[in-house]
Motif scaffolding. Sequence first.
Motif, PDB file in Angstrom:
ATOM      1  N   LEU A   7       0.848  -1.182   0.000  1.00 59.76           N
ATOM      2  CA  LEU A   7       0.000   0.000   0.000  1.00 59.76           C
ATOM      3  C   LEU A   7       0.886   1.234   0.000  1.00 59.76           C
ATOM      4  O   LEU A   7       1.720   1.413   0.889  1.00 59.76           O
ATOM      5  CB  LEU A   7      -0.901   0.016   1.249  1.00 59.76           C
ATOM      6  N   PHE A   8       0.720   2.077  -1.005  1.00 61.52           N
ATOM      7  CA  PHE A   8       1.417   3.365  -1.075  1.00 61.52           C
ATOM      8  C   PHE A   8       0.507   4.422  -0.445  1.00 61.52           C
ATOM      9  O   PHE A   8      -0.693   4.449  -0.721  1.00 61.52           O
ATOM     10  CB  PHE A   8       1.699   3.753  -2.526  1.00 61.52           C
ATOM     11  N   VAL A   9       1.093   5.291   0.374  1.00 59.26           N
ATOM     12  CA  VAL A   9       0.302   6.307   1.073  1.00 59.26           C
ATOM     13  C   VAL A   9       0.929   7.683   0.894  1.00 59.26           C
ATOM     14  O   VAL A   9       2.139   7.854   1.080  1.00 59.26           O
ATOM     15  CB  VAL A   9       0.189   5.981   2.583  1.00 59.26           C
ATOM     16  N   CYS A  10       0.088   8.653   0.522  1.00 60.65           N
ATOM     17  CA  CYS A  10       0.493  10.057   0.513  1.00 60.65           C
ATOM     18  C   CYS A  10      -0.591  10.851   1.226  1.00 60.65           C
ATOM     19  O   CYS A  10      -1.470  10.264   1.863  1.00 60.65           O
ATOM     20  CB  CYS A  10       0.773  10.573  -0.899  1.00 60.65           C
ATOM     21  N   LEU A  11      -0.552  12.141   1.143  1.00 55.61           N
ATOM     22  CA  LEU A  11      -1.478  12.961   1.912  1.00 55.61           C
ATOM     23  C   LEU A  11      -2.933  12.795   1.461  1.00 55.61           C
ATOM     24  O   LEU A  11      -3.805  12.480   2.257  1.00 55.61           O
ATOM     25  CB  LEU A  11      -1.061  14.428   1.849  1.00 55.61           C
ATOM     26  N   GLY A  12      -3.199  12.993   0.172  1.00 54.76           N
ATOM     27  CA  GLY A  12      -4.581  12.982  -0.296  1.00 54.76           C
ATOM     28  C   GLY A  12      -4.943  11.876  -1.259  1.00 54.76           C
ATOM     29  O   GLY A  12      -6.096  11.760  -1.666  1.00 54.76           O
ATOM     30  N   ASN A  13      -3.970  11.063  -1.668  1.00 54.19           N
ATOM     31  CA  ASN A  13      -4.185   9.951  -2.596  1.00 54.19           C
ATOM     32  C   ASN A  13      -4.644  10.414  -3.975  1.00 54.19           C
ATOM     33  O   ASN A  13      -5.468   9.776  -4.617  1.00 54.19           O
ATOM     34  CB  ASN A  13      -5.153   8.929  -2.003  1.00 54.19           C
ATOM     35  N   ILE A  14      -4.067  11.535  -4.440  1.00 58.87           N
ATOM     36  CA  ILE A  14      -4.383  11.963  -5.813  1.00 58.87           C
ATOM     37  C   ILE A  14      -3.140  12.257  -6.642  1.00 58.87           C
ATOM     38  O   ILE A  14      -3.249  12.398  -7.863  1.00 58.87           O
ATOM     39  CB  ILE A  14      -5.329  13.175  -5.858  1.00 58.87           C
ATOM     40  N   CYS A  15      -1.970  12.346  -6.028  1.00 56.69           N
ATOM     41  CA  CYS A  15      -0.758  12.671  -6.791  1.00 56.69           C
ATOM     42  C   CYS A  15       0.266  11.534  -6.722  1.00 56.69           C
ATOM     43  O   CYS A  15       0.398  10.747  -7.649  1.00 56.69           O
ATOM     44  CB  CYS A  15      -0.114  13.973  -6.303  1.00 56.69           C
ATOM     45  N   ARG A  16       0.974  11.456  -5.616  1.00 57.64           N
ATOM     46  CA  ARG A  16       2.113  10.532  -5.508  1.00 57.64           C
ATOM     47  C   ARG A  16       1.712   9.069  -5.360  1.00 57.64           C
ATOM     48  O   ARG A  16       2.238   8.214  -6.082  1.00 57.64           O
ATOM     49  CB  ARG A  16       3.004  10.940  -4.336  1.00 57.64           C
ATOM     50  N   ARG A  72      -9.271   5.610  -7.923  1.00 57.82           N
ATOM     51  CA  ARG A  72     -10.080   6.540  -7.145  1.00 57.82           C
ATOM     52  C   ARG A  72      -9.476   6.705  -5.760  1.00 57.82           C
ATOM     53  O   ARG A  72      -9.015   5.747  -5.146  1.00 57.82           O
ATOM     54  CB  ARG A  72     -11.533   6.048  -7.010  1.00 57.82           C
ATOM     55  N   GLY A  73      -9.518   7.946  -5.283  1.00 55.99           N
ATOM     56  CA  GLY A  73      -8.950   8.269  -3.989  1.00 55.99           C
ATOM     57  C   GLY A  73      -9.700   7.591  -2.854  1.00 55.99           C
ATOM     58  O   GLY A  73     -10.915   7.427  -2.905  1.00 55.99           O
ATOM     59  N   ARG A  74      -8.941   7.208  -1.849  1.00 55.89           N
ATOM     60  CA  ARG A  74      -9.530   6.641  -0.646  1.00 55.89           C
ATOM     61  C   ARG A  74      -8.649   6.995   0.539  1.00 55.89           C
ATOM     62  O   ARG A  74      -7.473   7.310   0.379  1.00 55.89           O
ATOM     63  CB  ARG A  74      -9.731   5.139  -0.759  1.00 55.89           C
ATOM     64  N   LYS A  75      -9.223   6.927   1.705  1.00 56.18           N
ATOM     65  CA  LYS A  75      -8.507   7.208   2.946  1.00 56.18           C
ATOM     66  C   LYS A  75      -8.076   5.887   3.568  1.00 56.18           C
ATOM     67  O   LYS A  75      -8.816   4.903   3.526  1.00 56.18           O
ATOM     68  CB  LYS A  75      -9.423   7.979   3.897  1.00 56.18           C
ATOM     69  N   ILE A  76      -6.883   5.872   4.129  1.00 51.85           N
ATOM     70  CA  ILE A  76      -6.407   4.669   4.791  1.00 51.85           C
ATOM     71  C   ILE A  76      -7.362   4.293   5.931  1.00 51.85           C
ATOM     72  O   ILE A  76      -7.959   5.166   6.560  1.00 51.85           O
ATOM     73  CB  ILE A  76      -4.955   4.835   5.306  1.00 51.85           C
ATOM     74  N   THR A  77      -7.521   3.005   6.136  1.00 55.93           N
ATOM     75  CA  THR A  77      -8.396   2.502   7.195  1.00 55.93           C
ATOM     76  C   THR A  77      -7.597   1.617   8.150  1.00 55.93           C
ATOM     77  O   THR A  77      -6.503   1.142   7.802  1.00 55.93           O
ATOM     78  CB  THR A  77      -9.549   1.656   6.625  1.00 55.93           C
ATOM     79  N   THR A  78      -8.148   1.372   9.299  1.00 56.59           N
ATOM     80  CA  THR A  78      -7.515   0.474  10.271  1.00 56.59           C
ATOM     81  C   THR A  78      -7.324  -0.909   9.665  1.00 56.59           C
ATOM     82  O   THR A  78      -6.304  -1.561   9.895  1.00 56.59           O
ATOM     83  CB  THR A  78      -8.368   0.388  11.554  1.00 56.59           C
ATOM     84  N   ALA A  79      -8.275  -1.359   8.858  1.00 55.22           N
ATOM     85  CA  ALA A  79      -8.191  -2.675   8.227  1.00 55.22           C
ATOM     86  C   ALA A  79      -6.985  -2.792   7.289  1.00 55.22           C
ATOM     87  O   ALA A  79      -6.462  -3.890   7.087  1.00 55.22           O
ATOM     88  CB  ALA A  79      -9.482  -2.982   7.468  1.00 55.22           C
TER      89      ALA A  79
END
Length: 159
Positions: A7-16, A72-79
Motif C-alpha cells: 500500500l502506497f500512502v500520501c497525503l490525499g491519494n491523488i498525486c504521488r 479513485r482516492g480513498r482514505k487509509i483505514t484500520t483494516a
Amino acid sequence: MKPVRILFVCLGNICRSPLAEGILRDLAERAGHGHAVSIDSAGIGGWHIGAPPDQRSISVAKAHGIDIAALRGRKITTADFSAFDLILGMDMSNVRDLSVLVPSAMAGKVHLFMHYATGQDGDVPDPYYEEAADAFEAVYQMLEAGCLSLLARLGERAS
C-alpha cells in the motif's frame, strides 16, 4: 505463493501514491511478476475520497504508457494495516501520521518509501502545489527509480 501486498500512502491519494501504484503495477507486469504483488494506494486525509488522481499525475503516467485514470482516492483505514504486508509513506510526514494510526503489533509494516526501496533517506516531494510543469515528471522519475529498486528487493526476498 501469495502475492506481497503493498500500500502506497500520501497525503490525499491523488498525486504521488496513485502514481506509485500505477508505476509499480506496470513494472511488475512487464517483468512478468504481476502475480507476485498486489498493489493499492490510499491517503492520510479523506478530502479526495472517490476522486480520480490529479490530472497532472494522470498526464505524466499516460506520457509513460501507464493509465491511472480509473483509480479513485480513498482514505487509509484500520483494516489496511492487517490487509497489507508493506505500507509505504511517500514522505516523513506521512510516516509519522501512519505511525500514530498503526496498531503497535503491525508497526514494522510502515516505512518511508524511498528508504525502504532504495536505502536512501528522502521524501518524494508533493508536487500538488508546484507550478513548474516538470514537477510531476520529476516525481515520476523518482517513483520509477524507487519502484524498480523495490521490485528488485522483492525479487531477492522471494528467492
